[in-house]
Structure formats: structure tokens, C-alpha cells
Enzyme design. Structure first.
Site, PDB file in Angstrom:
ATOM      1  N   THR A 152     -40.384   1.250  24.094  1.00  0.00           N
ATOM      2  CA  THR A 152     -40.570   2.704  24.023  1.00  0.00           C
ATOM      3  C   THR A 152     -41.503   3.126  25.154  1.00  0.00           C
ATOM      4  O   THR A 152     -42.400   2.369  25.527  1.00  0.00           O
ATOM      5  CB  THR A 152     -41.223   3.049  22.665  1.00  0.00           C
ATOM      6  OG1 THR A 152     -40.273   2.799  21.645  1.00  0.00           O
ATOM      7  CG2 THR A 152     -41.698   4.491  22.592  1.00  0.00           C
ATOM      8  N   ARG A 180     -31.056   6.484  11.920  1.00  0.00           N
ATOM      9  CA  ARG A 180     -32.469   6.084  11.723  1.00  0.00           C
ATOM     10  C   ARG A 180     -33.350   6.796  12.759  1.00  0.00           C
ATOM     11  O   ARG A 180     -33.060   6.824  13.933  1.00  0.00           O
ATOM     12  CB  ARG A 180     -32.597   4.572  11.886  1.00  0.00           C
ATOM     13  CG  ARG A 180     -34.038   4.027  11.805  1.00  0.00           C
ATOM     14  CD  ARG A 180     -34.640   3.838  13.176  1.00  0.00           C
ATOM     15  NE  ARG A 180     -35.914   3.107  13.126  1.00  0.00           N
ATOM     16  CZ  ARG A 180     -36.738   2.999  14.172  1.00  0.00           C
ATOM     17  NH1 ARG A 180     -36.436   3.556  15.323  1.00  0.00           N
ATOM     18  NH2 ARG A 180     -37.861   2.339  14.061  1.00  0.00           N
ATOM     19  N   THR A 203     -46.331   2.782  20.848  1.00  0.00           N
ATOM     20  CA  THR A 203     -45.074   2.038  20.875  1.00  0.00           C
ATOM     21  C   THR A 203     -45.176   0.940  19.828  1.00  0.00           C
ATOM     22  O   THR A 203     -46.260   0.637  19.339  1.00  0.00           O
ATOM     23  CB  THR A 203     -44.824   1.434  22.271  1.00  0.00           C
ATOM     24  OG1 THR A 203     -43.575   0.737  22.260  1.00  0.00           O
ATOM     25  CG2 THR A 203     -45.906   0.466  22.685  1.00  0.00           C
ATOM     26  N   GLY A 206     -41.543   1.150  14.556  1.00  0.00           N
ATOM     27  CA  GLY A 206     -41.638   2.537  14.118  1.00  0.00           C
ATOM     28  C   GLY A 206     -41.960   2.716  12.652  1.00  0.00           C
ATOM     29  O   GLY A 206     -42.771   3.575  12.278  1.00  0.00           O
TER      30      GLY A 206
HETATM   31  N1  GLY Z   1     -41.453   2.842  18.233  1.00  0.00           N
HETATM   32  C1  GLY Z   1     -40.101   3.166  18.457  1.00  0.00           C
HETATM   33  C2  GLY Z   1     -39.266   3.053  17.285  1.00  0.00           C
HETATM   34  O1  GLY Z   1     -39.528   2.247  16.404  1.00  0.00           O
HETATM   35  O2  GLY Z   1     -38.296   3.757  17.207  1.00  0.00           O
END
Ligand code: GLY
Length: 293
Positions: A152, A180, A203, A206
Site C-alpha cells: 500500500t 472487501r 500500511t 487492513g
Molecule cells: N492496508 C491495505 C489493505 O489491507 O487493504
């Protein structure tokens, strides 16, 4: 790939710093940096994004302005090369904070944010990786939390007016379920910016980041008087202990202290300040060069 990521973050940091040197705002700087990273196929954002379980890209992005706490985000967009710019348009041209999927595309058309064929965002490397990963579909849950190559992208900036901003953009996690949405477009999770404290971009995994609202947790600790390094380290530690999640963070305070830290194996980062460009990839590595301006 690691060298490509290091070069990518250096180029993005230099580009953003030039914006600030010309008197541009923190918001302009973070958008410039994240657009460069979205255009760079070394990263999981824009072109180069990972594919979901249906073999498509679905992109998420957020931008936040520390002056007013204005924020804009998009999620599940498929054919936008620079989701961060669409997120900024949501912030500046709507009464909402997030638009998703079809509505985000309708809005993009209405404000003239260019669309591209979805395939233009998919690299040959990612298509091959996605096909390889189909063999592991039974293990997908553990893959979500054990693979850290999702890259990310994000940026934080402090400008000459004392204003801060953040932006984060991602293709999410390979093989994620269709629809998602991760932490990146959720304010307080993938990013947060408040002139009274500073700006953060995150990052990592998530679902873990959302459970601990990582970005706003870090700013809360800084507001309570902790240094940015202490705040980031303790919050990443908390996330590891409470939900066994790994991640990485860049943060800048209103007084210009900054930090880049991660509990993942690696994270490419770069910072431009004065006439020095600092960057690194491994936890203990910090390289300093004169800024090529
Ligand atoms: N940190 C990015 C995600 O999990 O979508």
C-alpha cells in the site's frame, strides 16, 4: 522489486518536496506523491495493484486535510488510474466523505476524472502471481495475515503554513473477497491528519489496522505528549499483541518531527527535509543523500 520500491519512494518524495518548495500545500504534496506511487507498477496501488478473488482490481484511497479535518475517500473502484485524485474530488466537490464502486465511477465521470480500462492497471507479474495463488485458496485466511508484500502507498506532509495532510492508496490484499474494503480509505485507520497534532498514513494488514484504528490511535498518543517514534512503536506493538497484525506507518507532527516504522519484514520509505533525502527499506537502515533539487 525492493530496489524498484526504494527508487519509487525516493522519486515520490522528491516530487512532493518540489511542490512544497514552490509554495504548494501539504494537500498538493501528498496527492503528488501518491499519484507517482500509483503510476509506479512496483507498488500495490493504481497500476500494479493486486487482484481480488475474482481476478479484478478493486482500489481504495483516502486523502485528509489537517486544516479542517475535511476528508475524501473512494473504495472498490476498478478503472481509475489515480484513486487519490478521485478521493480528493470527493472531499472538495461533494458533501460526503466516501463514495464506493458504481457511485464513485458515476461521480468520476461527472467531474472529469479519467477512467482507464481495468486491464491497464494489471501487470503481467500480478496476473502470474494471482494464478499461482489460486492453488492456495484453502489457506487464504492465513495468507491474509502472513504475507506482507502488498505495498500500500501513502504520504504525509507539513507545509510552510504549518498545515498537514495525508493520503493513502491501495489495491488491498491479493485474493481478497470481491467487495472487501480494507483500512486504507477509512479515516482514522489508513490515515488521519489534524493540524493540532500531525498526520499519519498506514500500511499493513487492513483488518488488523481497522480493529485498532491505527492512525487515530497514534495521533492520540502524540497529542498526549509522546514522541512520534514512541507513539508509532507502542501502537504497532499494541496491534501485534491485540490482533496479531503487522504494519507500517509514516507520520509527521505539526512541529515537523517525523517517523517511519514497521513491524513487517520491510517497508520502503523516504523523507525529504531541508536539503536532505532520507530513505530506507530494512528496519535498521537509514540512508541520507543530498536532495537532487
Ligand atoms: N492496508 C491495505 C489493505 O489491507 O487493504
Amino acid at each position: 522489486m525492493s530496489e524498484a520500491c526504494a527508487n519509487g519512494v525516493k522519486t515520490a518524495a522528491v516530487g512532493a518536496f518540489r511542490v512544497l518548495k514552490r509554495g504548494g500545500t501539504a494537500l498538493d504534496a501528498v496527492e503528488t506523491a501518491v499519484r507517482a506511487l500509483e503510476d509506479d507498477p512496483a507498488f500495490d496501488a493504481g497500476r500494479g495493484s493486486v487482484l481480488n478473488a475474482g481476478g479484478e482490481v478493486e482500489l481504495d484511497a483516502v486523502v485528509m486535510d489537517g486544516r479542517t479535518l475535511a476528508a475524501g475517500a473512494v473504495s472498490c473502484v476498478r478503472n481509475i488510474a489515480n484513486p487519490v485524485t478521485l478521493a480528493r474530488a470527493v472531499m472538495e466537490k461533494t458533501d460526503h466523505v466516501m463514495l464506493t464502486d458504481r457511485g464513485a465511477n458515476l461521480f468520476a465521470d461527472s467531474v472529469g476524472v479519467a477512467t482507464v480500462p481495468s486491464d491497464a492497471l494489471v501487470t503481467e507479474h500480478e496476473r502470474a502471481e494471482w494464478e499461482r495463488h489460486q492453488q492456495y485458496s484453502l489457506g487464504v485466511k492465513s495468507l491474509f495475515n502472513s504475507r506482507w508484500d502488498h505495498d500500500t502507498v501513502g504520504a504525509v506532509a507539513l507545509d510552510c503554513h504549518g498545515d498537514v495532510a495525508c493520503a493513502t492508496s491501495t489495491g488491498g490484499i491479493r485474493n481478497k473477497m470481491v467487495g472487501r474494503v480494507g483500512d486504507s480509505p477509512i479515516i482514522g485507520c489508513g490515515g488521519y491528519a489534524d493540524n493540532r497534532v500531525g498526520a499519519v498514513s498506514c500500511t499493513g494488514h487492513g483488518e488488523s489496522i481497522m480493529k485498532v484504528t491505527l492512525a487515530s490511535r497514534i495521533l492520540f498518543h502524540i497529542e498526549q505528549g509522546r514522541s512520534p517514534s514512541e507513539a508509532v512503536e507502542s501502537c504497532l506493538q499494541y496491534m501485534a499483541e491485540r490482533v496479531k497484525g503487522g504494519g507500517g506507518v509514516i507520520a509527521v507532527t505539526r512541529s515537523g518531527d517525523w517517523v517511519a516504522r514497521f513491524t513487517t519484514e520491510r517497508m520502503a520509505w523516504a523523507a525529504a527535509e531541508g536539503d536532505v533525502l532520507s530513505y530506507g527499506l530494512d528496519p535498521k537502515e537509514v540512508i541520507r543523500e543530498r536532495l537532487p533539487l
